[in-house]
Scaffold this active site. Structure first.
Site, PDB file in Angstrom:
ATOM      1  N   GLY A 183      -1.912  -1.436  -1.381  1.00 30.50           N
ATOM      2  CA  GLY A 183      -0.639  -1.810  -0.779  1.00 30.50           C
ATOM      3  C   GLY A 183       0.431  -2.142  -1.805  1.00 30.50           C
ATOM      4  CB  CYS A 186      -2.051  -5.403  -2.186  1.00 33.60           C
ATOM      5  SG  CYS A 186      -3.767  -5.943  -2.387  1.00 33.60           S
TER       6      CYS A 186
END
Length: 347
Positions: A183, A186
């Site tokens: 992500g 992330c």
């Protein structure tokens, strides 16, 4: 300790090789799919692109906007029962087909999930979401949810390997969410060293799921419509997007102005920002595994939807796939060293 020497691939490592096509126009391509589930009764039909269950993308407002395109939203887990009631009182029955109620795996999460489902039994999809889907506790929670709700469609994740996809499906999941670390906000790979390149994860996990009659969601790693097409080409049944749906009217996150330009905050759900907001801070036994960024404000999400779906339709025409379902059968990936000519920057 052991080492796997075969190369694992992300979206940036490949392109889709074109093939001869009889399609005259992108308008000839259908992006709708119909799925029969491994456990839950009743099929689902729609365009299998999803907004992630982050509080900056998985909003009620996003669900309204995406459902008009027959696209899906995994609603984030931090709405109150009262907020759910207000939202559901204002929608028609069709929208129930395009939303999932999300939950973690704590006892508090379980109690809240039961309250929501019992109060609003028309809700058909449950998304059980944890960062690490490899724990026995998680598998047990999936089993418990299936026993409690035999008629619901259960989404469970996240994992990145075939054997865990199989275990979750056999435990009661219908759809497994695939992705650890790809992500845009992330930082799991940076903080832990753990992860799996997303395209290879999709290919391995799709093979495992489809052998049992289940489905997978590619969750994370898409920066562009071309990446969405590659995810479908690799075998993903659904593609979940966070960053690509951030920064819009329908996205959550604070709208701020910097030097006359407007931005919206976007952050990972394991970030310090999210943990300060929902858990009173980062617990002393863990580290933040997400970052907070400012995304340029992009107005209504409708233009982004058109860009994404238009790109996927175009990919289908390049390989002769009249339906989205045919894309993976028509896809040949070629490994590349570069993808774009970046001589000029611009919109």
């Amino acid at each position: 300790m052991r080492i796997e020497l075969d190369i694992k691939l992300g979206f940036k490592n490949v392109m889709i090789r074109p093939k001869r096509s009889t399609l005259k126009s992108r308008s000839n391509v259908s992006l709708e799919r119909t799925f029969k589930f491994m456990h839950a009764p009743k099929n689902w039909s729609g365009i299998p692109v999803m907004a992630a269950n982050m509080d900056t993308t998985g909003t009620f407002e996003m669900a309204r906007a995406l459902s008009s395109h027959k696209m899906f939203t995994a609603i984030h887990k931090h709405y109150t029962i009262e907020e759910w009631a207000t939202f559901l009182e204002s929608i028609n029955d069709d929208l129930y087909e395009y939303i999932a109620v999300s939950t973690g795996t704590s006892s508090t999460d379980w109690d809240k999930l039961n309250t929501i489902i019992n109060k609003f039994p028309k809700l058909r999809f449950i998304c059980i979401d944890v960062a690490n889907g490899y724990s026995e506790h998680f598998v047990h929670f999936v089993k418990q949810t299936r026993e409690q709700y035999p008629d619901k469609v259960i989404i469970a994740g996240n994992v990145v390997t075939g054997e865990m996809v199989e275990e979750l499906l056999l435990a009661g999941a219908d759809i497994v969410k695939v992705g650890i670390g790809p992500g845009s906000v992330c930082t799991t790979r940076l903080k832990t060293g753990v992860g799996f390149p997303q395209l290879s994860a999709i290919i391995e996990c799709a093979d495992a799921a489809h052998g049992l009659g289940g489905q997978i969601i590619s969750d994370g790693g898409c920066k562009s419509p071309g990446d969405v097409a590659k995810a479908f080409g690799g075998g993903a049944d659904f593609v979940m997007l966070g960053g690509m749906f951030s920064g819009h009217n329908e996205s959550g996150g604070e709208l701020i102005e910097v030097d006359g330009e407007q931005f919206k905050k976007f952050y990972g759900m394991s970030s310090e920002t999210a943990m300060e907001k929902y858990a009173g801070g980062v617990a002393e036994y863990r580290a933040s595994e997400g970052k907070t960024v400012q995304v340029p404000y992009r107005g209504p999400v409708a233009d982004t939807v058109q860009d994404i779906l238009g790109g996927v339709r175009s990919a289908c025409t390049y390989v002769g796939a009249k339906k989205l379902k045919e894309l993976t059968k028509r896809t040949t990936f070629i490994r590349v060293q570069e993808q774009l000519n970046e001589m000029f920057e611009g919109d």
